[in-house]
Scaffold this motif. Structure first.
Motif, PDB file in Angstrom:
ATOM      1  N   THR A  39      16.561  10.674  36.568  1.00 15.31           N
ATOM      2  CA  THR A  39      17.664  10.570  35.606  1.00 15.31           C
ATOM      3  C   THR A  39      18.594   9.390  35.920  1.00 15.31           C
ATOM      4  O   THR A  39      19.284   8.895  35.036  1.00 15.31           O
ATOM      5  N   GLY A  40      18.588   8.928  37.175  1.00 18.88           N
ATOM      6  CA  GLY A  40      19.399   7.757  37.513  1.00 18.88           C
ATOM      7  C   GLY A  40      18.985   6.555  36.670  1.00 18.88           C
ATOM      8  O   GLY A  40      19.823   5.726  36.294  1.00 18.88           O
ATOM      9  N   TYR A  43      20.975   6.322  33.434  1.00 20.27           N
ATOM     10  CA  TYR A  43      22.324   5.762  33.621  1.00 20.27           C
ATOM     11  C   TYR A  43      22.245   4.264  33.912  1.00 20.27           C
ATOM     12  O   TYR A  43      23.080   3.475  33.468  1.00 20.27           O
ATOM     13  N   ARG A  44      21.228   3.887  34.656  1.00 20.17           N
ATOM     14  CA  ARG A  44      21.041   2.461  34.964  1.00 20.17           C
ATOM     15  C   ARG A  44      20.779   1.662  33.687  1.00 20.17           C
ATOM     16  O   ARG A  44      21.307   0.560  33.512  1.00 20.17           O
ATOM     17  N   ALA A 104      25.646   1.459  36.851  1.00 22.46           N
ATOM     18  CA  ALA A 104      25.218   2.832  36.549  1.00 22.46           C
ATOM     19  C   ALA A 104      26.268   3.818  37.020  1.00 22.46           C
ATOM     20  O   ALA A 104      26.635   4.753  36.293  1.00 22.46           O
ATOM     21  N   SER A 105      26.761   3.621  38.234  1.00 25.69           N
ATOM     22  CA  SER A 105      27.764   4.523  38.780  1.00 25.69           C
ATOM     23  C   SER A 105      29.028   4.489  37.909  1.00 25.69           C
ATOM     24  O   SER A 105      29.637   5.528  37.635  1.00 25.69           O
ATOM     25  N   SER A 108      28.516   6.202  34.567  1.00 27.20           N
ATOM     26  CA  SER A 108      28.264   7.633  34.753  1.00 27.20           C
ATOM     27  C   SER A 108      29.558   8.423  34.943  1.00 27.20           C
ATOM     28  O   SER A 108      29.555   9.648  34.857  1.00 27.20           O
ATOM     29  N   ARG A 114      27.996  10.846  29.784  1.00 30.08           N
ATOM     30  CA  ARG A 114      27.237  11.989  30.319  1.00 30.08           C
ATOM     31  C   ARG A 114      26.810  12.914  29.175  1.00 30.08           C
ATOM     32  O   ARG A 114      25.688  13.391  29.140  1.00 30.08           O
ATOM     33  N   GLY A 134      18.719  13.609  40.385  1.00 34.83           N
ATOM     34  CA  GLY A 134      19.959  13.017  39.893  1.00 34.83           C
ATOM     35  C   GLY A 134      21.137  13.434  40.738  1.00 34.83           C
ATOM     36  O   GLY A 134      21.029  13.527  41.967  1.00 34.83           O
ATOM     37  N   ARG A 135      22.277  13.673  40.072  1.00 34.39           N
ATOM     38  CA  ARG A 135      23.487  14.069  40.792  1.00 34.39           C
ATOM     39  C   ARG A 135      23.991  15.440  40.321  1.00 34.39           C
ATOM     40  O   ARG A 135      24.700  16.131  41.039  1.00 34.39           O
ATOM     41  N   ASP A 136      23.652  15.790  39.078  1.00 31.13           N
ATOM     42  CA  ASP A 136      24.215  17.006  38.474  1.00 31.13           C
ATOM     43  C   ASP A 136      23.110  17.836  37.826  1.00 31.13           C
ATOM     44  O   ASP A 136      23.369  18.562  36.880  1.00 31.13           O
ATOM     45  N   ILE A 137      21.896  17.715  38.320  1.00 35.40           N
ATOM     46  CA  ILE A 137      20.782  18.415  37.669  1.00 35.40           C
ATOM     47  C   ILE A 137      20.911  19.922  37.900  1.00 35.40           C
ATOM     48  O   ILE A 137      20.841  20.707  36.957  1.00 35.40           O
ATOM     49  N   ARG A 185      29.815   4.320  46.801  1.00 40.05           N
ATOM     50  CA  ARG A 185      29.185   4.982  45.658  1.00 40.05           C
ATOM     51  C   ARG A 185      29.181   6.504  45.859  1.00 40.05           C
ATOM     52  O   ARG A 185      29.415   7.260  44.915  1.00 40.05           O
ATOM     53  N   ASP A 189      30.859   8.838  43.184  1.00 44.13           N
ATOM     54  CA  ASP A 189      30.030   9.847  42.517  1.00 44.13           C
ATOM     55  C   ASP A 189      30.539  11.264  42.776  1.00 44.13           C
ATOM     56  O   ASP A 189      30.397  12.143  41.929  1.00 44.13           O
ATOM     57  N   ARG A 192      34.501  11.706  40.945  1.00 45.31           N
ATOM     58  CA  ARG A 192      34.813  11.527  39.517  1.00 45.31           C
ATOM     59  C   ARG A 192      35.095  12.904  38.899  1.00 45.31           C
ATOM     60  O   ARG A 192      34.606  13.925  39.404  1.00 45.31           O
TER      61      ARG A 192
HETATM   62  O1   DC Z   1      19.921   7.767  41.486  1.00 40.96           O
HETATM   63  P1   DC Z   1      20.413   6.354  41.163  1.00 40.96           P
HETATM   64  O2   DC Z   1      20.961   5.628  42.353  1.00 40.96           O
HETATM   65  O3   DC Z   1      19.395   5.561  40.428  1.00 40.96           O
HETATM   66  O4   DC Z   1      21.641   6.590  40.147  1.00 40.96           O
HETATM   67  C1   DC Z   1      22.452   5.544  39.693  1.00 40.96           C
HETATM   68  C2   DC Z   1      23.853   6.065  39.364  1.00 40.96           C
HETATM   69  O5   DC Z   1      23.793   6.929  38.239  1.00 40.96           O
HETATM   70  C3   DC Z   1      24.531   6.867  40.467  1.00 40.96           C
HETATM   71  O6   DC Z   1      25.481   6.089  41.166  1.00 40.96           O
HETATM   72  C4   DC Z   1      25.213   8.006  39.784  1.00 40.96           C
HETATM   73  C5   DC Z   1      24.650   8.050  38.423  1.00 40.96           C
HETATM   74  N1   DC Z   1      23.896   9.269  38.125  1.00 40.96           N
HETATM   75  C6   DC Z   1      24.603  10.354  37.684  1.00 40.96           C
HETATM   76  O7   DC Z   1      25.825  10.292  37.598  1.00 40.96           O
HETATM   77  N2   DC Z   1      23.958  11.495  37.319  1.00 40.96           N
HETATM   78  C7   DC Z   1      22.619  11.575  37.423  1.00 40.96           C
HETATM   79  N3   DC Z   1      22.003  12.701  37.057  1.00 40.96           N
HETATM   80  C8   DC Z   1      21.878  10.478  37.917  1.00 40.96           C
HETATM   81  C9   DC Z   1      22.551   9.333  38.276  1.00 40.96           C
END
Ligand code: DC
Length: 230
Positions: A39-40, A43-44, A104-105, A108, A114, A134-137, A185, A189, A192
């Protein structure tokens, strides 16, 4: 067929940058016969699109008016690997650029971004068995996932891994700068307001600092077996 075998498998893997999420999620998906969704990358692709148009990814007033023009598509080849398309252009390689990590950060952190991407991610998991990272899956995108893993490693280890990755691709990299960027980062992350990076209550934490790829994969597989029985 038991109910469990019949069900689509959802494995949610969250954690900070460089903990090994993508390599491990990819390998785990292959082993489970599931699709790996990064999922990153989504956002990228949004960050890349805004930056290319000269927008400031930190500014909602630059980002939000451009969102409706952004068409994102994911394609999973016969090798199961994900390719990312931005308005029809294959940006799979372009989004890996180090500069795009910051874009991306930044995008996001914007709640509307989102929300814009949420349904797309849920849809992907509704269509097939997935290992999604990801970060919030585990907390937001797939709160019902049968398996949730929170993957961590020390900042030093994560910086070293990213440095090696960049060097292998022939990109110039300074270890101290990468480590500082990773710490920044992580902070951004997890601080936020919108869906910050945090471990879901029912996630199993796996620290890969002292584990190689194979050992980490075994640790994840053991969690899947315990939680989902496969
Ligand atoms: O996993 P990555 O480094 O490719 O992700 C890039 C940015 O995207 C990361 O700094 C935070 C954001 N991100 C997010 O907020 N939620 C996700 N599910 C995946 C990534």
């Amino acid at each position: 067929m038991t109910r469990q075998e019949n069900e689509r498998l959802q494995v949610a893997i969250d954690g900070p940058a460089g903990a090994g999420k993508s390599s491990l999620a990819k390998a785990l998906a292959q082993r489970l016969g599931a699709v790996y969704v990064d999922t990153g990358a989504i956002y990228r692709a949004v960050g890349l699109s805004i930056a290319r148009q000269g927008g400031d990814c930190r500014k909602p007033e630059d980002v939000l008016p451009r969102l409706p023009e952004i068409k994102l598509t994911l394609d999973f080849g016969s090798d199961g690997l994900q390719r990312m398309y931005l308005n029809g252009e294959d940006v799979t390689e372009a989004i890996r650029d180090n500069a795009v990590s910051a874009y991306a950060s930044q995008v996001s952190a914007i709640p509307e971004v989102r929300a814009f991407l949420l349904e797309m991610q849920r849809q992907l998991a509704a269509e097939q068995s997935v290992v999604m990272d990801g970060r919030d899956i585990g907390t937001v995108v797939l709160p019902q996932a049968q398996v949730k893993i929170f993957l961590t490693a020390s900042p030093e280890q994560r910086a070293l891994r990213r440095w090696k990755e960049l060097r292998a691709k022939g990109q110039e990299a300074d270890l101290a700068v990468i480590q500082a960027e990773i710490i920044q980062r992580d902070y951004d992350d997890s601080h936020r307001a919108a869906a910050p990076l945090r471990r879901a209550e029912d996630a199993v934490e796996v620290d890969t600092s002292a584990l190689n790829l194979e050992e980490s994969l075994e640790a994840l597989y053991a969690v899947v077996k315990e939680r989902a029985g496969r």
